[in-house]
Design a protein around this motif. Structure first.
Motif, PDB file in Angstrom:
ATOM      1  N   TYR A 108     -19.282  39.659 -21.346  1.00 32.78           N
ATOM      2  CA  TYR A 108     -20.215  39.786 -20.319  1.00 32.78           C
ATOM      3  C   TYR A 108     -19.738  38.847 -19.042  1.00 32.78           C
ATOM      4  O   TYR A 108     -19.771  39.106 -17.830  1.00 32.78           O
ATOM      5  N   VAL A 147     -28.586  37.256 -17.800  1.00 30.43           N
ATOM      6  CA  VAL A 147     -28.216  38.651 -17.709  1.00 30.43           C
ATOM      7  C   VAL A 147     -29.216  39.539 -16.955  1.00 30.43           C
ATOM      8  O   VAL A 147     -28.838  40.575 -16.561  1.00 30.43           O
ATOM      9  N   LEU A 160     -27.945  44.140 -24.064  1.00 26.81           N
ATOM     10  CA  LEU A 160     -27.841  42.783 -24.024  1.00 26.81           C
ATOM     11  C   LEU A 160     -28.980  41.971 -24.045  1.00 26.81           C
ATOM     12  O   LEU A 160     -29.057  40.919 -25.088  1.00 26.81           O
ATOM     13  N   PHE A 209     -23.349  46.745 -21.303  1.00 26.48           N
ATOM     14  CA  PHE A 209     -24.122  45.794 -21.550  1.00 26.48           C
ATOM     15  C   PHE A 209     -25.623  45.918 -21.419  1.00 26.48           C
ATOM     16  O   PHE A 209     -26.423  45.068 -21.283  1.00 26.48           O
ATOM     17  N   TYR A 222     -18.286  41.423 -16.476  1.00 21.26           N
ATOM     18  CA  TYR A 222     -19.447  41.658 -15.346  1.00 21.26           C
ATOM     19  C   TYR A 222     -19.581  40.633 -14.399  1.00 21.26           C
ATOM     20  O   TYR A 222     -19.826  40.978 -13.318  1.00 21.26           O
TER      21      TYR A 222
END
Length: 495
Positions: free
Chosen positions: A319, A380, A465, A462, A323
């Motif tokens: 991630y 996140v 996540l 994700f 990302y």
């Protein structure tokens, strides 16, 4: 500081101190090459986070069987030496896999050969770790016992320095070098370590073992000589001529020579029996000690604390790099901050928490971990952006604080392990405790890989996540319910 080092040099010798520091520095510096392995699994092999974490967990399994290396080096000397030969074998195992992978690009592109070589490399590193711990224990056993803390301190300092250098240089290397070149560059340290093994002298254990074997095999010598004496007596009593007596003596000498030659396989056989009984006795002692509730219950808690909390580190690595687009240099810096947090956690524990009940420390450590894991939810969910906090700041703070809190868990583990080890098998039993801790971490990684697979967390996907991190937070509270397994009155000073 200089006077302290000079005192250690006088007590243990410069070559011994150099070897100890080099091995621990190399253990910390392994992050230099393992950071490259993470990018190799992600970018070149294109593995999912769960598959990547599965391979790494398999590769680190040799750290879960450390008592085996301790028993082998304790009970089966190689050419009369118990430590240096095993350290040479361990160093070769640490060196050769990186050399082969660095020279053969096709092996790096194949999952199974790569996993086998990574496992072999960890086998060497784990064995070296056990052997060097045994060497330290033996070095401080008698008149130099007052230096035990000093050797441990310099070892930890060397490993921490290696970890800082490994992460800083590893991040820089990943942005300027190919992965195969990084593997080859790392082989410099094991190569130096291999040559350094030749600088340390080790006393032979044959002087202790062979007398027992000689006593057992001396029957053959006595029988051989008794034939000679017997011939003389019988000759005198029966009046046999001198020439016939001399002939009988020659035959007896021949039998004596044959008997002496036959002692070589006899001693080898007796030595094998001695080794077998030594391994059997060490194993039984280990099992008897471990089955005691005062030892079994605390170790069961630390095992549960690892297994019940899924490890999502590989998912977060994917991630952060895919990302959030954080580069390798920054992630290396974040791990350095983590090392600083680990050292601060050690200092804080020794300075302020040593007299606190271990149950209380472990409870608050897990509560703190759950709160810090919530930072991943903030990251996140992108809540940090709404408050003007950069992603890099969140990662840096989370890395440092989580490593510091984890040290509050690890210090009680080390303290309990030292307090619970009965005399005589301290090294092997401590290796068993560390193996349980490592095996629990490995299983926690498998649980995390399974959770990532169930939630379909993969490269570029994700969506679930947040849900995975929420499960991780909830699981962090589960070990608190089992804190009754930790001795009620145990502190950092007395159990």
């Amino acid at each position: 500081m200089i006077a302290w080092l000079k005192q250690l040099k006088i007590s243990f010798g410069a070559s011994f101190l150099w070897l100890i520091c080099l091995i621990y520095f190399t253990q910390g510096f392994r992050s230099f090459v393992w950071n490259a392995v993470s990018y190799l699994l992600k970018d070149k092999l294109k593995l999912s986070p769960s598959a990547s974490q599965f391979i790494v967990s398999i590769a680190f399994f040799p750290w879960s069987i450390k008592p085996l290396y301790g028993i082998l080096s304790d009970c089966i000397p190689i050419k009369g030496r118990k430590r240096i030969p095993y350290l040479v074998i361990a160093t070769v195992l640490s060196l050769v896999p990186w050399l082969i992978l660095g020279l053969n690009a096709s092996l790096m592109s194949s999952t199974w050969p790569l996993m086998i070589f990574l496992t072999a490399q960890n086998l060497g590193s784990a064995m070296a770790d056990v052997v060097v711990d045994a060497m330290i224990a033996e070095a401080v056993r008698f008149e130099r016992a007052s230096f035990a803390g000093d050797l441990q301190s310099i070892s930890w300092l060397a490993m921490a320095f290696g970890g800082i250098c490994g992460n800083l240089l590893g991040g820089y290397a990943l942005t300027h070098m190919q992965i195969d070149a990084i593997f080859l560059l790392f082989t410099v340290l094991p190569t130096i370590q291999l040559f350094s093994c030749c600088l340390v002298a080790e006393n032979s254990v044959e002087s202790k073992v062979l007398p027992e074997i000689s006593n057992s095999s001396s029957i053959h010598m006595v029988n051989g000589s008794s034939h000679l004496d017997e011939d003389n007596v019988l000759a005198k009593k029966s009046g046999i001529s001198t020439s016939r007596r001399k002939k009988g003596q020659k035959n007896s000498k021949k039998r004596l020579a044959v008997s002496s030659k036959s002692q070589v396989p006899v001693k080898t056989e007796l030595l094998s029996v001695h080794w077998f009984h030594s391994i059997k006795a060490a194993t039984y002692s280990l099992i008897r000690a471990f089955r005691q509730p005062i030892i079994l219950r605390p170790m069961a808690w630390f095992f549960i604390a690892h297994v019940t909390v899924p490890n999502l580190s590989s998912v977060m690595f994917y991630y952060q790099t895919e990302y959030l687009n954080l580069d390798a240099s920054f992630l290396g810096t974040a791990r350095v901050v983590g090392w600083v947090g680990l050292m601060l956690g050690t200092f804080t524990y020794n300075r302020f928490l040593k007299t606190m009940k271990l149950r209380t420390i472990l409870m608050w450590a897990h509560i703190g971990l759950s709160c810090l894991t919530f930072l991943d939810i903030v990251l996140v969910s992108r809540m940090n952006v709404a408050f003007g906090i950069s992603d890099s700041t969140m990662v840096l703070c989370g890395s440092a604080l989580i490593d510091a809190i984890n040290q509050f868990k690890f210090m009680p583990f080390l303290i309990l392990s030292g307090q619970l080890c009965p005399p005589g098998i301290e090294g092997t039993l401590f290796a068993l405790f560390m193996s349980i801790n490592n095996f629990g971490s490995t299983l926690g990684s498998f649980v995390g890989a399974g959770l990532a697979s169930i939630l379909n967390l993969s490269s570029g996907s994700f969506d679930n996540l947040l849900f995975g991190i929420a499960i991780q937070i909830l699981c962090t509270f589960f070990p608190i319910a089992f804190l009754f397994l930790i001795p009620k009155d145990a502190t950092g000073i007395s159990a």
